[in-house]
Design a protein around this motif. Structure first.
Motif, PDB file in Angstrom:
ATOM      1  N   VAL A  68      48.337  50.088  24.095  1.00 29.73           N
ATOM      2  CA  VAL A  68      48.505  49.013  25.090  1.00 29.73           C
ATOM      3  C   VAL A  68      47.869  49.423  26.423  1.00 29.73           C
ATOM      4  CG1 VAL A  68      50.198  47.691  26.428  1.00 29.73           C
ATOM      5  CG2 VAL A  68      50.544  48.044  23.966  1.00 29.73           C
ATOM      6  N   ALA A  69      48.040  50.679  26.804  1.00 33.71           N
ATOM      7  CA  ALA A  69      47.440  51.162  28.058  1.00 33.71           C
ATOM      8  C   ALA A  69      45.914  51.096  28.004  1.00 33.71           C
ATOM      9  CB  ALA A  69      47.895  52.590  28.348  1.00 33.71           C
ATOM     10  N   THR A  70      45.335  51.440  26.860  1.00 35.07           N
ATOM     11  CA  THR A  70      43.877  51.354  26.744  1.00 35.07           C
ATOM     12  C   THR A  70      43.416  49.901  26.743  1.00 35.07           C
ATOM     13  OG1 THR A  70      43.874  51.485  24.315  1.00 35.07           O
ATOM     14  CG2 THR A  70      43.680  53.568  25.531  1.00 35.07           C
ATOM     15  N   TRP A  71      44.242  49.022  26.179  1.00 33.25           N
ATOM     16  CA  TRP A  71      43.909  47.591  26.214  1.00 33.25           C
ATOM     17  C   TRP A  71      43.841  47.105  27.660  1.00 33.25           C
ATOM     18  CZ3 TRP A  71      47.565  43.405  27.291  1.00 33.25           C
ATOM     19  CH2 TRP A  71      47.006  42.132  27.153  1.00 33.25           C
ATOM     20  N   ILE A  72      44.846  47.463  28.452  1.00 32.08           N
ATOM     21  CA  ILE A  72      44.879  47.011  29.846  1.00 32.08           C
ATOM     22  C   ILE A  72      43.729  47.633  30.649  1.00 32.08           C
ATOM     23  CG2 ILE A  72      46.189  47.116  32.014  1.00 32.08           C
ATOM     24  CD1 ILE A  72      48.760  47.012  30.223  1.00 32.08           C
ATOM     25  N   GLY A  73      43.681  48.960  30.641  1.00 28.93           N
ATOM     26  CA  GLY A  73      42.737  49.651  31.509  1.00 28.93           C
ATOM     27  C   GLY A  73      41.286  49.571  31.075  1.00 28.93           C
ATOM     28  N   LEU A  74      41.067  49.676  29.777  1.00 27.03           N
ATOM     29  CA  LEU A  74      39.688  49.743  29.294  1.00 27.03           C
ATOM     30  C   LEU A  74      39.165  48.397  28.803  1.00 27.03           C
ATOM     31  CD1 LEU A  74      39.885  53.190  27.468  1.00 27.03           C
ATOM     32  CD2 LEU A  74      39.135  52.692  29.798  1.00 27.03           C
ATOM     33  N   ALA A  75      39.903  47.748  27.898  1.00 31.25           N
ATOM     34  CA  ALA A  75      39.394  46.498  27.305  1.00 31.25           C
ATOM     35  C   ALA A  75      39.485  45.315  28.270  1.00 31.25           C
ATOM     36  CB  ALA A  75      40.150  46.189  26.016  1.00 31.25           C
ATOM     37  N   ALA A  76      40.609  45.174  28.946  1.00 24.97           N
ATOM     38  CA  ALA A  76      40.820  43.996  29.788  1.00 24.97           C
ATOM     39  C   ALA A  76      40.177  44.119  31.164  1.00 24.97           C
ATOM     40  CB  ALA A  76      42.314  43.721  29.938  1.00 24.97           C
ATOM     41  N   LEU A  77      40.137  45.336  31.718  1.00 24.20           N
ATOM     42  CA  LEU A  77      39.633  45.504  33.084  1.00 24.20           C
ATOM     43  C   LEU A  77      38.244  46.150  33.151  1.00 24.20           C
ATOM     44  CD1 LEU A  77      42.980  46.596  34.796  1.00 24.20           C
ATOM     45  CD2 LEU A  77      41.935  44.320  34.726  1.00 24.20           C
ATOM     46  N   LEU A  78      38.065  47.303  32.519  1.00 25.76           N
ATOM     47  CA  LEU A  78      36.792  48.012  32.640  1.00 25.76           C
ATOM     48  C   LEU A  78      35.673  47.369  31.818  1.00 25.76           C
ATOM     49  CD1 LEU A  78      35.171  50.386  33.735  1.00 25.76           C
ATOM     50  CD2 LEU A  78      35.971  51.723  31.773  1.00 25.76           C
ATOM     51  N   MET A  79      35.950  47.002  30.570  1.00 27.75           N
ATOM     52  CA  MET A  79      34.888  46.498  29.698  1.00 27.75           C
ATOM     53  C   MET A  79      34.182  45.253  30.243  1.00 27.75           C
ATOM     54  SD  MET A  79      35.082  46.026  25.614  1.00 27.75           S
ATOM     55  CE  MET A  79      33.699  45.497  24.645  1.00 27.75           C
ATOM     56  N   PRO A  80      34.903  44.251  30.763  1.00 30.14           N
ATOM     57  CA  PRO A  80      34.173  43.091  31.318  1.00 30.14           C
ATOM     58  C   PRO A  80      33.243  43.467  32.475  1.00 30.14           C
ATOM     59  CG  PRO A  80      36.485  42.561  31.037  1.00 30.14           C
ATOM     60  CD  PRO A  80      36.343  44.034  30.783  1.00 30.14           C
ATOM     61  N   LEU A  81      33.698  44.370  33.326  1.00 27.81           N
ATOM     62  CA  LEU A  81      32.861  44.806  34.451  1.00 27.81           C
ATOM     63  C   LEU A  81      31.638  45.572  33.963  1.00 27.81           C
ATOM     64  CD1 LEU A  81      35.665  45.982  36.914  1.00 27.81           C
ATOM     65  CD2 LEU A  81      34.348  43.850  37.002  1.00 27.81           C
ATOM     66  N   TRP A  82      31.854  46.457  33.005  1.00 28.71           N
ATOM     67  CA  TRP A  82      30.775  47.277  32.457  1.00 28.71           C
ATOM     68  C   TRP A  82      29.734  46.397  31.766  1.00 28.71           C
ATOM     69  CZ3 TRP A  82      32.179  52.383  29.477  1.00 28.71           C
ATOM     70  CH2 TRP A  82      31.026  53.073  29.127  1.00 28.71           C
ATOM     71  N   LEU A  83      30.215  45.467  30.917  1.00 30.83           N
ATOM     72  CA  LEU A  83      29.280  44.594  30.207  1.00 30.83           C
ATOM     73  C   LEU A  83      28.496  43.717  31.178  1.00 30.83           C
ATOM     74  CD1 LEU A  83      31.399  43.630  27.070  1.00 30.83           C
ATOM     75  CD2 LEU A  83      29.344  45.067  27.139  1.00 30.83           C
ATOM     76  N   SER A  84      29.136  43.260  32.221  1.00 29.00           N
ATOM     77  CA  SER A  84      28.443  42.472  33.238  1.00 29.00           C
ATOM     78  C   SER A  84      27.389  43.317  33.949  1.00 29.00           C
ATOM     79  CB  SER A  84      29.452  41.920  34.239  1.00 29.00           C
ATOM     80  OG  SER A  84      28.802  41.203  35.244  1.00 29.00           O
ATOM     81  N   ALA A  85      27.735  44.569  34.241  1.00 32.25           N
ATOM     82  CA  ALA A  85      26.813  45.453  34.956  1.00 32.25           C
ATOM     83  C   ALA A  85      25.556  45.758  34.146  1.00 32.25           C
ATOM     84  CB  ALA A  85      27.527  46.760  35.325  1.00 32.25           C
TER      85      ALA A  85
END
Length: 157
Positions: free
Chosen positions: A102-119
């Motif tokens: 769940v922590a990886t879902w919040i921190g990585l999938a929900a928050l970091l991944m959208p920013l990274w993919l956009s970048a």
């Protein structure tokens, strides 16, 4: 008169079994990857390899390799955390695995991944934040398998 002084020193030996973390994280990522392929193939075929500009074109095999690599690294972090927190009971290790998922879902999938993919300009860039319920299910499954495999292998590896 003689005096003896003793002091306790930590050995510097890390706690937690990193090998069990690698195996648990890899198996958990394979199970999660199978769920992703069954429920939303573009996530594995485009979004995950796009993190490293490896897609498009869609490539689910390459996406799985990247995903399992992430799972293995996160499994090592899990091993370090449960070791540092002195979590030993099997049920608590599995629960800690689910919490880690769940922590990886919040921190990585929900928050970091959208920013990274956009970048990186990925065509699979989701909105920010991306608290998608299927992704929570996938990450929870990852964590449950990670915890269970960690329990099953920590004394053997």
């Amino acid at each position: 008169m003689a005096t003896t002084t003793q002091s306790a020193h930590e050995t510097g030996e890390p706690s937690g079994n990193w090998r069990a973390g690698v195996v648990g994280g890899s198996v958990g990522a394979l199970v999660m990857g199978a769920l992703v392929l069954a429920m939303n193939p573009p996530t594995l075929a485009v979004a995950i390899p796009s993190l490293y500009t490896l897609a498009p074109p869609p490539n689910p095999g390459l996406g799985m390799v990247v995903h399992v690599s992430h799972g293995a690294v996160l499994g090592v972090v899990f091993a370090a955390l449960v070791g540092a927190l002195d979590v030993e009971r099997p049920t608590r290790l599995v629960g800690a695995g689910i919490a880690w998922g769940v922590a990886t879902w919040i921190g990585l999938a929900a928050l970091l991944m959208p920013l990274w993919l956009s970048a990186v300009g990925s065509p699979a860039s989701p909105p920010f934040p991306n608290f998608a319920p299927p992704s929570l299910l996938w990450h929870g499954a990852y964590g449950a398998v990670l915890g269970a495999v960690y329990v099953a292998t920590e004394d053997a590896l």
